[in-house]
Design an enzyme around this catalytic site. Structure first.
Site, PDB file in Angstrom:
ATOM      1  N   LYS A 115      48.803  -1.086   4.809  1.00 11.24           N
ATOM      2  CA  LYS A 115      49.058  -2.192   5.731  1.00 11.24           C
ATOM      3  C   LYS A 115      50.308  -2.989   5.331  1.00 11.24           C
ATOM      4  O   LYS A 115      50.942  -3.620   6.168  1.00 11.24           O
ATOM      5  CB  LYS A 115      47.853  -3.119   5.798  1.00 11.24           C
ATOM      6  CG  LYS A 115      46.559  -2.406   6.209  1.00 11.24           C
ATOM      7  CD  LYS A 115      46.037  -2.867   7.526  1.00 11.24           C
ATOM      8  CE  LYS A 115      44.811  -2.181   8.064  1.00 11.24           C
ATOM      9  NZ  LYS A 115      44.310  -0.948   7.500  1.00 11.24           N
TER      10      LYS A 115
HETATM   11  C1  LIG Z   1      43.778   0.248   8.022  1.00 12.73           C
HETATM   12  C2  LIG Z   1      43.541   1.418   7.140  1.00 12.73           C
HETATM   13  C3  LIG Z   1      43.334   2.726   7.653  1.00 12.73           C
HETATM   14  C4  LIG Z   1      43.291   3.015   9.142  1.00 12.73           C
HETATM   15  O1  LIG Z   1      44.535   2.910   9.752  1.00 12.73           O
HETATM   16  P1  LIG Z   1      44.655   2.784  11.355  1.00 12.73           P
HETATM   17  O2  LIG Z   1      46.073   2.523  11.625  1.00 12.73           O
HETATM   18  O3  LIG Z   1      43.765   1.607  11.706  1.00 12.73           O
HETATM   19  O4  LIG Z   1      44.147   4.037  11.935  1.00 12.73           O
HETATM   20  C5  LIG Z   1      43.168   3.774   6.758  1.00 12.73           C
HETATM   21  N1  LIG Z   1      43.160   3.560   5.433  1.00 12.73           N
HETATM   22  C6  LIG Z   1      43.341   2.333   4.893  1.00 12.73           C
HETATM   23  C7  LIG Z   1      43.299   2.170   3.418  1.00 12.73           C
HETATM   24  C8  LIG Z   1      43.537   1.221   5.719  1.00 12.73           C
HETATM   25  O5  LIG Z   1      43.700   0.003   5.176  1.00 12.73           O
END
Ligand SMILES: *Cc1c(COP(=O)(O)O)cnc(C)c1O
Length: 498
Positions: A115
């Protein structure tokens, strides 16, 4: 040429990228999508290999954010992607796991999860957009979090001029490490508050404040305005396209792939943002064969991609890959709009999703899904087995989310015999999900969060991320907690203080 953005639920709406980023979501409930997908030539991909990450990012952004000047883009990308925030100057890292299978590590940022790739730059895209639109107000970001997003947003917005940020988390709903990460957050413009309730209470509370006219008026009187760092903002999606192009360019430069050679991309998926970014890269012209969508026991997307039926009427599972515990994947709306070009179909399908929890796409979309995507899922036991297998075979320690992707990829390869070289997106450092990773490797995990860190260091040999290490001695700054009814008063008081 100027690129404009349309709402998925009203194609007649036309916004610049700055307007789309400031608005976040369209007033008709739709998401903003670029009206055309810009192209990427083979020569451009090659040129990207010779650039720094901020330069690569500016080059890709220049195709989508055409209302930004080059200087504005450089300011945003250099402020976000540097070795003060990321533990590698290269920002992302690629590891060759086995046999033409590469892991793209997207977790070298300040909160050790992918993120950061978007939330480190969103504050700059947002404040630059405000300036461009001559909106001379301080932006107040409200976030409800079940753990990871809150910390990533805090790190992104901390001490960014012209912004403040408040994060609400469920008092008993986050891990000890996540709580410590948030309550020790530095920055003059940040505030963190526990809510006596669950994540839904936090989210509903934040939504109620966002739409409360008396709060909006109080903010306006102080020269402030609300915005959100929500994952459906175009300013969070666009930055994710960059690393797929960047990774391909690096593999090409290292001679791992030949010019024009297609690769698969496998992504552990929740809200469909990360894999949608890979789809954009493919549509731009990046040589991509299949996009492999990996889910945990919450396998609504697996079923959707395989059948064309989206059905959220099913049990919700709490898993060891919690960031993928999702039954409604918001960004899927963007994919379906790109595939159909029809706001009427989107209104119909998403209207059904709201009323019946279910919709079925048409044959054309089913064919497109089959051409571009593959999908699979696995449960917690298989996730843990994958962590152990990869550790034993290749001395590589996966986090739980990435392990889901590795397992789904192995299943895909066995079932199809497709040996196309593959990039697996790695979305978190194993240190972030220490309990489950240690259980997978040793059968148990120590109680104390930092004993887990030490044990994982011993087993993996990976450096302990400096940001997690620092938490051992960091003072708690935010101890407050409120009832859901107290959130509004908290926000009003904090907008005077920070
Ligand atoms: C948010 C997140 C995901 C999922 O990603 P999306 O873009 O919502 O599909 C997968 N792994 C981790 C560690 C995340 O923080």
């Amino acid at each position: 040429m100027n690129m404009y953005y349309r709402s998925t639920r009203d194609s007649s709406l036309k916004k610049t990228s700055a307007e789309a980023i400031v608005a976040g979501i369209s007033t008709d409930g739709g998401l903003f999508v670029p009206e055309e997908i810009p192209s990427l030539t083979s020569a451009e991909i090659k040129a990207i290999a010779g650039m720094s990450y901020p330069e690569r990012a500016a080059a890709v952004f220049s195709k989508f954010l055409t209302d930004f000047t080059d200087a504005e883009l450089r300011y945003c990308t250099e402020s976000a992607y540097n070795d003060k925030s990321f533990d590698h100057a290269s920002i992302t890292e690629i590891s060759h796991l086995f046999d033409g299978t590469y892991v793209l590590e997207l977790w070298h940022g300040p909160t050790c999860a992918f993120k950061d790739m978007a939330l480190q730059i969103l504050p700059y895209l947002l404040t630059t957009s405000m300036k461009k639109l001559s909106i001379d107000k301080k932006v107040v970001i409200l976030v409800a979090t079940s753990g990871d997003t809150g910390k990533a947003a805090l790190e992104g917005f901390a001490d960014v001029e012209g912004t403040s940020i408040m994060v609400f988390y469920p008092e008993d709903g986050v891990s000890a490490m996540q709580k410590k990460q948030m309550t020790t957050q530095d920055g003059k413009n940040v505030s963190v508050c526990a809510v006596k309730g669950n994540f839904d209470d936090c989210q509903n509370g934040v939504k109620a404040i966002f739409t409360d006219d008396s709060v909006k008026a109080a903010l306006a009187a102080k020269g402030q305005v609300f915005s959100s760092a929500n994952s459906i903002n175009w300013g969070r999606l666009a930055p994710q396209i960059i690393y797929y192009i960047s990774a391909y360019a690096e593999l090409l430069e290292n001679g791992d792939i030949a010019e024009g050679e297609k690769v698969n991309i496998c992504v552990p998926t929740g809200n469909f943002g990360n894999i949608l970014a890979a789809y954009y890269a493919k549509r731009m012209g990046l040589p991509v064969n299949k996009l492999i969508c990996a889910s945990n026991a919450n396998n609504v997307l697996t079923d959707f991609i395989n059948t064309g039926i989206y059905d959220r009427n099913r049990d919700f599972h709490t898993t060891i890959s919690p960031s993928m515990d999702i039954l409604i994947s918001s960004n899927l709306e963007r994919l379906l709009y790109i595939m159909t070009g029809s706001d009427a179909l989107i209104r119909e399908w998403f209207g059904k999703l709201a009323s019946e929890g279910r919709y079925e796409v048409n044959d054309d979309v089913k064919a497109q899904l089959a051409a571009d995507f593959a999908a699979g899922c696995c449960d917690d036991a298989a996730t843990k087995a994958a962590i152990k297998e990869i550790y034993d075979k290749y001395s590589y320690t996966l986090d739980t989310h990435t392990a889901v992707a590795v397992k789904v990829y192995e299943d895909y390869r066995k079932a199809t015999g497709d040996n196309t070289k593959t990039i697996i997106a790695s979305t978190a450092s194993p240190y972030k999900f220490g309990t489950a990773v240690l259980e997978a490797l040793t059968g148990s995990a120590p109680e104390d969060e930092f004993d887990k860190v030490d044990k994982l260091h011993e087993l993996s040999g990976y450096d302990v991320p400096a940001s997690l290490d620092a938490l051992r001695t960091k003072a708690i700054r935010f101890t407050g907690s409120v009832d859901r009814d107290g959130m509004k008063a908290f926000v009003l008081a904090e907008t005077d203080r920070i």
